[in-house]
Design a protein around this motif. Structure first.
Motif, PDB file in Angstrom:
ATOM      1  N   GLY A 156       0.827  -1.110  -0.063  1.00  0.00           N
ATOM      2  CA  GLY A 156       0.014   0.048  -0.020  1.00  0.00           C
ATOM      3  C   GLY A 156       0.808   1.179   0.097  1.00  0.00           C
ATOM      4  N   ASP A 157       1.811   1.175   0.782  1.00  0.00           N
ATOM      5  CA  ASP A 157       2.805   2.225   0.646  1.00  0.00           C
ATOM      6  C   ASP A 157       3.229   2.809  -0.873  1.00  0.00           C
ATOM      7  N   LEU A 158       3.198   1.828  -1.846  1.00  0.00           N
ATOM      8  CA  LEU A 158       3.691   2.168  -3.023  1.00  0.00           C
ATOM      9  C   LEU A 158       2.642   2.497  -3.991  1.00  0.00           C
ATOM     10  N   TYR A 159       1.630   2.634  -3.422  1.00  0.00           N
ATOM     11  CA  TYR A 159       0.359   3.084  -4.397  1.00  0.00           C
ATOM     12  C   TYR A 159       0.537   4.415  -5.301  1.00  0.00           C
ATOM     13  N   ASP A 160       0.834   5.387  -4.475  1.00  0.00           N
ATOM     14  CA  ASP A 160       1.165   6.631  -5.097  1.00  0.00           C
ATOM     15  C   ASP A 160       2.347   6.587  -6.379  1.00  0.00           C
ATOM     16  N   SER A 161       3.184   5.952  -5.900  1.00  0.00           N
ATOM     17  CA  SER A 161       4.412   5.569  -7.083  1.00  0.00           C
ATOM     18  C   SER A 161       3.583   4.908  -8.202  1.00  0.00           C
ATOM     19  N   ALA A 162       2.875   3.877  -7.842  1.00  0.00           N
ATOM     20  CA  ALA A 162       2.223   2.794  -9.041  1.00  0.00           C
ATOM     21  C   ALA A 162       1.391   3.926 -10.023  1.00  0.00           C
ATOM     22  N   VAL A 163       0.573   4.694  -9.215  1.00  0.00           N
ATOM     23  CA  VAL A 163      -0.153   5.583 -10.114  1.00  0.00           C
ATOM     24  C   VAL A 163       0.557   6.538 -10.846  1.00  0.00           C
ATOM     25  N   ARG A 170       0.975   5.986 -19.754  1.00  0.00           N
ATOM     26  CA  ARG A 170      -0.077   6.459 -20.505  1.00  0.00           C
ATOM     27  C   ARG A 170       0.364   7.478 -21.483  1.00  0.00           C
ATOM     28  N   LYS A 171       1.110   8.666 -20.773  1.00  0.00           N
ATOM     29  CA  LYS A 171       1.262   9.750 -21.428  1.00  0.00           C
ATOM     30  C   LYS A 171       2.538   9.413 -22.612  1.00  0.00           C
ATOM     31  N   ALA A 172       3.105   8.257 -22.518  1.00  0.00           N
ATOM     32  CA  ALA A 172       3.896   7.748 -23.487  1.00  0.00           C
ATOM     33  C   ALA A 172       3.260   7.028 -24.572  1.00  0.00           C
ATOM     34  N   GLY A 173       1.775   6.920 -24.292  1.00  0.00           N
ATOM     35  CA  GLY A 173       0.981   6.204 -25.458  1.00  0.00           C
ATOM     36  C   GLY A 173       0.687   4.611 -25.032  1.00  0.00           C
ATOM     37  N   GLN A 174       0.766   4.127 -23.937  1.00  0.00           N
ATOM     38  CA  GLN A 174       0.537   2.886 -23.485  1.00  0.00           C
ATOM     39  C   GLN A 174      -0.805   2.630 -22.998  1.00  0.00           C
ATOM     40  N   SER A 175      -1.541   1.655 -23.203  1.00  0.00           N
ATOM     41  CA  SER A 175      -2.818   1.504 -22.564  1.00  0.00           C
ATOM     42  C   SER A 175      -2.230   0.640 -21.228  1.00  0.00           C
ATOM     43  N   VAL A 176      -2.783   1.198 -19.981  1.00  0.00           N
ATOM     44  CA  VAL A 176      -2.401   0.797 -18.440  1.00  0.00           C
ATOM     45  C   VAL A 176      -3.489   0.392 -17.703  1.00  0.00           C
ATOM     46  N   ASP A 177      -3.048  -0.968 -17.062  1.00  0.00           N
ATOM     47  CA  ASP A 177      -4.082  -1.185 -16.143  1.00  0.00           C
ATOM     48  C   ASP A 177      -3.309  -1.271 -14.783  1.00  0.00           C
ATOM     49  N   VAL A 178      -3.942  -0.629 -13.588  1.00  0.00           N
ATOM     50  CA  VAL A 178      -3.138  -0.567 -12.514  1.00  0.00           C
ATOM     51  C   VAL A 178      -3.876  -1.736 -11.433  1.00  0.00           C
ATOM     52  N   VAL A 179      -2.965  -2.265 -10.646  1.00  0.00           N
ATOM     53  CA  VAL A 179      -3.551  -2.946  -9.640  1.00  0.00           C
ATOM     54  C   VAL A 179      -3.276  -2.547  -8.348  1.00  0.00           C
ATOM     55  N   LEU A 180      -4.268  -1.732  -7.655  1.00  0.00           N
ATOM     56  CA  LEU A 180      -4.237  -1.059  -6.441  1.00  0.00           C
ATOM     57  C   LEU A 180      -4.676  -1.853  -5.281  1.00  0.00           C
ATOM     58  N   GLU A 181      -4.377  -3.064  -5.213  1.00  0.00           N
ATOM     59  CA  GLU A 181      -5.120  -4.038  -4.092  1.00  0.00           C
ATOM     60  C   GLU A 181      -3.939  -4.983  -3.491  1.00  0.00           C
ATOM     61  N   GLN A 182      -4.405  -5.585  -2.262  1.00  0.00           N
ATOM     62  CA  GLN A 182      -3.345  -6.289  -1.854  1.00  0.00           C
ATOM     63  C   GLN A 182      -3.288  -7.761  -2.616  1.00  0.00           C
ATOM     64  N   LYS A 183      -3.033  -7.819  -3.612  1.00  0.00           N
ATOM     65  CA  LYS A 183      -2.909  -9.216  -4.482  1.00  0.00           C
ATOM     66  C   LYS A 183      -1.493 -10.009  -4.408  1.00  0.00           C
ATOM     67  N   LYS A 184      -1.396 -11.054  -4.104  1.00  0.00           N
ATOM     68  CA  LYS A 184      -0.293 -11.714  -4.658  1.00  0.00           C
ATOM     69  C   LYS A 184       0.385 -11.629  -5.962  1.00  0.00           C
ATOM     70  N   THR A 185       1.476 -11.820  -6.161  1.00  0.00           N
ATOM     71  CA  THR A 185       2.220 -11.683  -7.397  1.00  0.00           C
ATOM     72  C   THR A 185       1.719 -12.584  -8.589  1.00  0.00           C
ATOM     73  N   LYS A 186       1.611 -13.711  -7.978  1.00  0.00           N
ATOM     74  CA  LYS A 186       0.779 -14.846  -8.743  1.00  0.00           C
ATOM     75  C   LYS A 186      -0.337 -14.545  -9.369  1.00  0.00           C
ATOM     76  N   TRP A 187      -1.322 -13.876  -8.655  1.00  0.00           N
ATOM     77  CA  TRP A 187      -2.696 -13.319  -9.140  1.00  0.00           C
ATOM     78  C   TRP A 187      -2.337 -12.373 -10.062  1.00  0.00           C
ATOM     79  N   VAL A 188      -1.560 -11.385  -9.869  1.00  0.00           N
ATOM     80  CA  VAL A 188      -1.235 -10.489 -10.812  1.00  0.00           C
ATOM     81  C   VAL A 188      -0.896 -10.854 -12.199  1.00  0.00           C
ATOM     82  N   PHE A 189       0.049 -12.021 -12.056  1.00  0.00           N
ATOM     83  CA  PHE A 189       0.456 -12.604 -13.493  1.00  0.00           C
ATOM     84  C   PHE A 189      -0.569 -13.294 -14.283  1.00  0.00           C
ATOM     85  N   LYS A 190      -1.369 -14.069 -13.427  1.00  0.00           N
ATOM     86  CA  LYS A 190      -2.637 -14.639 -14.055  1.00  0.00           C
ATOM     87  C   LYS A 190      -3.671 -13.527 -14.513  1.00  0.00           C
TER      88      LYS A 190
END
Length: 240
Positions: A156-163, A170-190
């Protein structure tokens, strides 16, 4: 209700309420005659309701959407805060129940302590929308979301950095999804694999302290560190 219950049954219900049969017949003739002219004959040209309905239909014509509008005097919304015209939306084939419904409510915000503000609103059912899209063979599969990168903050301390990192990408032209939840890395990759993302950008404490992020290419499996200040250049180099 007129679509669901025979007129004879409704007529019987109204008569039980003490309404004279002639009054009931006149009322039903108006409710089943979908024209402003019929309402005007009953309410008169000076009626506020007639004036509002006439103005609305004129505006619909001006906007070029009159073919999508049908006047129906039998439409009744159950909420007491409506103060004007109410409406319902259906599929053009008329095969499904109402997709949406709403109306004018000029005193609702005032009722809850706000300033007097004229307003119009509506609600709609997601289940009906899904059924409609299925019938039209237009329901998205979501198998390919078009997402370039999923940005994942490891705590949670890194949410601001992630945003901030997601904004930079996004400013560089990418389409981005942000995960701002307490999820395990394995879940994020899935999750990233399910939405067909190309990259996972991991925002971790040590790397962030060094001004870096870890980026995994889900196509090749390669993982590398990229300076945060150089993310726009990295994103540019990854354009298809």
């Amino acid at each position: 209700k007129l679509e669901k219950v025979p007129i004879d049954a409704i007529q019987g219900d109204l008569e039980e309420l003490g309404l004279d049969r002639s009054v009931v017949e006149k009322l039903l003739s108006v409710l089943t005659n979908n024209s402003i002219e019929a309402i005007t004959e009953v309410l008169g040209e000076d009626s506020a309701a007639v004036k509002q309905l006439s103005q609305l239909l004129s505006l619909c014509e001006a906007y070029g959407i009159e073919d999508w509008i049908i006047f129906d005097a039998s439409v009744v919304r159950g909420l007491a805060y409506y103060t004007g015209i109410v409406f319902e939306a259906f599929d053009r084939r008329g095969e499904l129940r109402a997709i949406a419904g709403g109306g004018r409510y000029d005193k609702l915000l005032e009722t809850f302590g706000g300033e007097a503000t004229p307003a119009v609103g509506f609600g709609f059912g997601d289940a009906v929308i899904v059924e409609l899209l299925k019938e039209r063979d237009a329901l998205p599969s979501f198998e390919s979301s078009g997402i370039d990168s999923v940005v994942f903050a490891m705590n949670g301390d890194l949410y601001d950095s992630a945003v901030a990192i997601a904004t930079k990408l996004r400013k560089a032209g990418q389409s981005v999804d942000v995960v701002l939840e307490q999820k395990k890395t394995k879940w994020v990759f899935k999750h990233s694999d399910r939405i067909k993302s190309r990259f996972v950008v991991i925002v971790a404490p040590d790397e962030t302290a060094n001004g870096e992020v870890s980026i995994k290419n889900l196509g090749t499996g390669e993982q590398s560190s990229v300076k945060i200040e150089e993310l726009d250049s990295w994103a540019e180099s990854q354009k298809l």
